[in-house]
Design an enzyme around this catalytic site. Structure first.
Site, PDB file in Angstrom:
ATOM      1  N   PHE B 115       0.840  -1.195   0.000  1.00  0.00           N
ATOM      2  CA  PHE B 115       0.000   0.000   0.000  1.00  0.00           C
ATOM      3  C   PHE B 115       0.884   1.258   0.000  1.00  0.00           C
ATOM      4  CE2 PHE B 115      -2.366   3.294   2.403  1.00  0.00           C
ATOM      5  CZ  PHE B 115      -3.325   3.542   1.435  1.00  0.00           C
ATOM      6  N   LYS B 165       9.964   2.992   6.419  1.00  0.00           N
ATOM      7  CA  LYS B 165       9.372   3.256   7.722  1.00  0.00           C
ATOM      8  C   LYS B 165      10.122   2.531   8.846  1.00  0.00           C
ATOM      9  CE  LYS B 165       4.917   3.778   9.950  1.00  0.00           C
ATOM     10  NZ  LYS B 165       3.460   3.579   9.870  1.00  0.00           N
ATOM     11  N   MET B 483      -1.123  32.654 -23.219  1.00  0.00           N
ATOM     12  CA  MET B 483      -0.004  32.340 -24.108  1.00  0.00           C
ATOM     13  C   MET B 483      -0.404  31.270 -25.120  1.00  0.00           C
ATOM     14  SD  MET B 483       2.914  33.560 -24.733  1.00  0.00           S
ATOM     15  CE  MET B 483       3.968  34.193 -23.441  1.00  0.00           C
TER      16      MET B 483
END
Lengths: 170, 585
Positions: B115, B165, B483
């Site tokens: 995930f 992590k 532009m």
């Protein structure tokens, strides 16, 4: 820029830190900027220092070759870039494993030619040989060309490795 | 005694503090929770919560460019990292030092399509100067300090540190000094002295010289700007600059010719075309500047000072290429110039200035005003005039308004102008203004925007409100992607394919919905009072300035044309773009 500049072939040695992703950085640089790779070899050359040497054969105009060297040199893990085609009188070698299948006269002829090329037989069956041949890329091209009508079935080439002549390190 | 063990997350914070970081821009998520927890338990680093990770990087860019310090970003894995990619690419193209910390899934999950997993080092390899995946906490401190070194040395740029992590939880000793010597990366700052001498000879003997400077002077620091000013004044030569280099040389000075390139002034581009010695300091011969390469400054000897060796001879072949930092090289140039008692060729220079003054008389930035509708150039000119004497920082989005800002807002100091030059990222301006305002809380920070660009990162208005940042968003609203519309008019026979800004929000109400102040001006007679209100309102302000919808940005070098083939605003026959030119962007 001047568009009709001549295309040159250069062999470039790159000494890099052997860290994760370093090869991807080099290859990504070539693909991202549209440079050519004719061959590329890489292996660790100093286990203590964790350095690898990448030998890349590339083609381009002199301006593109200069760009390639400058771009390689600014990659963070690169120690040194050396253009062996320009800066050094270098020797180049490539190795190929060449499998030839056949029987009878063709088999004998393959063996005879391999001798002329100083190729070694490293595997054999009643109907095949695997030759190990070393030399310049041109020599290997020539050997493979000769084997083709004699039953060439498979080729594996290492790509060019090169080193400068003389006593100095890169 | 052994050093105290810290968690990876604590090492990150300690390394940031040791690097002198006091502000970071970020957005939390699952894979960076330990670092956010460590942030929560300290008070040395201030975290600015953005509303989208792209905004975090642009805010860090604004912070970096207005201070000269690196900008720091903290985002989570997966979408956090991929959302940062545009900002990182922007920083790479414009050479802005950014250190971006990304969370990553735990090491044992890498490669399992976990995930919010993305191959962050793979994805960002092409849009960073360098990146690292840190697989264990003992490496973390070294990588952190290396990252700051790489981001800020040589040609600055963005770097990414991807931190799984579990590494953020893992304990390790923190023993590394923040002042590292890198094993392989040691960029050269001093230029080759022989080449500098050769350059000084060329400069001294020039009959029609031209300084062309770029963002490298800004990146080199304020000393480089001071040295540049001294050298240019000593020679008496004309000077122009790229979009990125504005402010390095004061625009109020008489030797200043204005910006060059696609929307540069008539005098700057013609002087580039006709000069005999071109002195490029810290610019990179970008295609917006050179126009058609084989007709670029055809008669000049070219000197190029750049810290990046790969910039030299990349697009334009130069006669003297000097690899080095602008400040160091300028210092050597000045010293050699003075010690050899060099003098410019006064007579030739007087003729050259006479020619330049003729080009100047063409007044290529002139525009016509009326009582009915605000001209966009007029809006910027009034903003400039009404903010003179203040400490003002200008950011922009991308498009017509950006070019008008570069033409009509004049900078006398470096680091006051922040714009997305190389990548041309719409949505850059508001987050960049947030970063600049964080760094300069008492200054006036204005994002000169277009109504289309501003919608690309509109959510950051919430950040400005949360942190009480009094940024001013000055929208030149012409209801077109101006532009794009201009190019469609000039190149595609006026087929305005999808360039109309339909279903626009009411910007005044939108500002109010966010808790900011909204202002609108529709007539020239309302402009000054509204600008005054914008400047004097204490909090964030969004100003919907309705301007002439079909105004074009001139002068313009059409794609595939040379510097002396500009279209000027009052040309009646308009543009002619070659078939080859249409292929170019």
């Amino acid at each position: 820029m001047i568009k009709d500049e001549k295309i040159e072939r250069h062999t470039i040695s790159v000494l890099v830190d052997n860290e994760a992703g370093v090869l991807a950085r080099v290859i990504g640089l070539f693909s991202g900027r549209g440079y050519n790779i004719e061959s590329l070899t890489v292996a660790e050359v100093d286990q203590g220092e964790h350095t690898s040497r990448i030998t890349v054969v590339t083609t381009g105009t002199p301006m593109v070759i200069e760009q390639i060297k400058a771009q390689l040199d600014r990659l963070v893990p690169v120690h040194k870039v050396m253009d062996l085609t320009v800066e050094a009188n270098a020797v180049e070698r490539e190795m190929a494993l060449v499998k030839v299948a056949g029987t009878g006269e063709r088999r004998v002829e393959a063996l005879r030619l391999s001798d002329a090329f100083r190729a070694r037989v490293i595997d054999t069956t009643h109907s095949s040989f695997v030759f190990e041949v070393t030399g310049t890329p041109e020599k290997i091209d020539a050997f493979i060309g000769l084997m083709r009508p004699l039953g060439l079935v498979d080729v594996s080439r290492t790509g060019v490795v090169a080193i400068a002549r003389g006593p100095e390190a890169m | 005694m052994a050093a105290q063990e810290l968690t990876g997350a604590e090492i990150v914070i300690k390394a940031l503090v040791d690097q002198g970081v006091d502000t970071i821009f970020g957005y939390p998520g699952g894979a960076v929770l330990p670092i956010y927890d460590a942030l929560f338990q300290q008070n040395k680093i201030r975290h600015i919560l953005v509303r989208h990770e792209q905004g975090a990087v642009h805010a860090a860019e604004g912070y970096a460019r207005s201070t000269g310090k690196p900008g720091v970003v903290l985002v989570t894995s997966g979408p956090g990292a991929t959302n940062a990619v545009t900002g990182l690419t922007d920083a790479l193209m414009d050479s802005i030092p950014i250190v971006c910390l990304t969370g990553q899934v735990a090491t044992h999950l890498i490669g399992s399509d976990a995930f919010q997993e993305a191959d962050t080092v793979g994805i960002t390899r092409h849009c960073t100067k360098h990146n690292w995946l840190v697989k264990s906490a003992p490496e973390l401190a070294r990588v952190m300090h290396e990252a700051f070194y790489v981001a800020t040395h040589g040609r600055p740029g963005p770097v990414v540190i991807d931190i799984p992590k579990d590494v953020q939880f893992q304990k390790a000793e923190y023993t590394v000094s923040p002042h590292i010597t890198h094993r392989t990366y040691r960029p050269k700052v001093k230029g080759d002295i022989e080449k500098i001498k050769e350059a000084v000879d060329l400069i001294a003997n020039a009959k029609k010289p031209m300084f062309y400077t770029g963002g490298g002077v800004i990146n080199s620091g304020t000393v480089a700007s001071q040295l540049l000013r001294e050298f240019v004044r000593l020679t008496g030569y004309p000077i122009t600059s790229t979009l990125m280099g504005l402010g390095a040389y004061p625009a109020s000075d008489k030797q200043w010719l204005g910006m060059l390139g696609m929307h540069g002034t008539y005098e700057a581009n013609n002087a580039m075309h006709d000069c005999d010695v071109l002195i490029n300091i810290g610019a990179r011969f970008d295609d917006r500047v050179t126009g058609r390469l084989d007709a670029f400054s055809p008669g000049s000897k070219k000197i190029h000072v750049d810290i990046d060796a790969s910039s030299i001879n990349k697009n334009v072949h130069v006669d003297v290429g000097i690899i080095g930092d602008c400040a160091h090289v300028l210092e050597d140039m000045l010293r050699i110039w003075k010690s050899k008692a060099r003098r410019p060729d006064k007579a030739a220079l007087a003729d050259w200035w006479k020619q330049i003054d003729l080009w100047r008389e063409r007044k290529s930035l002139a525009y016509k005003t009326n009582d009915e509708v605000i001209k966009p150039q007029q809006a910027i000119q009034r903003l400039f005039e009404m903010t003179r004497g203040r400490e003002t920082y200008i950011t922009t989005e991308v498009g017509q308004h950006q070019m008008w800002a570069a033409q009509h807002f004049h900078f006398d100091e470096p680091n006051r102008w922040m714009t997305s030059g190389g990548l041309g990222t719409m949505g850059y301006g508001m987050p960049a203004a947030i970063g600049a305002q964080i760094a300069h809380p008492d200054a006036l920070v204005v994002d000169i925007a277009g109504e289309a660009s501003i919608l690309m990162n509109m959510q950051e208005l919430s950040t400005a409100v949360q942190f009480m940042l009094p940024i001013k968003i000055f929208i030149l609203n012409n209801e077109y992607m101006g532009m794009v519309r201009q190019w469609q008019q000039l190149l595609h026979e006026g087929r305005y394919s999808h360039s109309y800004s339909d279903s626009l929000p009411d910007f005044v109400k939108l500002a109010e919905a966010y808790g900011a102040t909204g202002i609108r001006a529709e007539k020239p007679s309302e402009l000054d009072a509204a600008l005054k209100k914008m400047i004097e309102t204490p909090g964030p302000v969004m100003f919907d300035c309705r301007v002439d919808q079909l105004e074009n940005c001139y002068p313009m070098i059409p794609s595939g044309a040379a510097h002396n083939e500009m279209i000027l605003g009052d040309d009646t026959d308009g543009a002619s773009v070659s078939e080859e030119g249409k292929m170019l962007v």
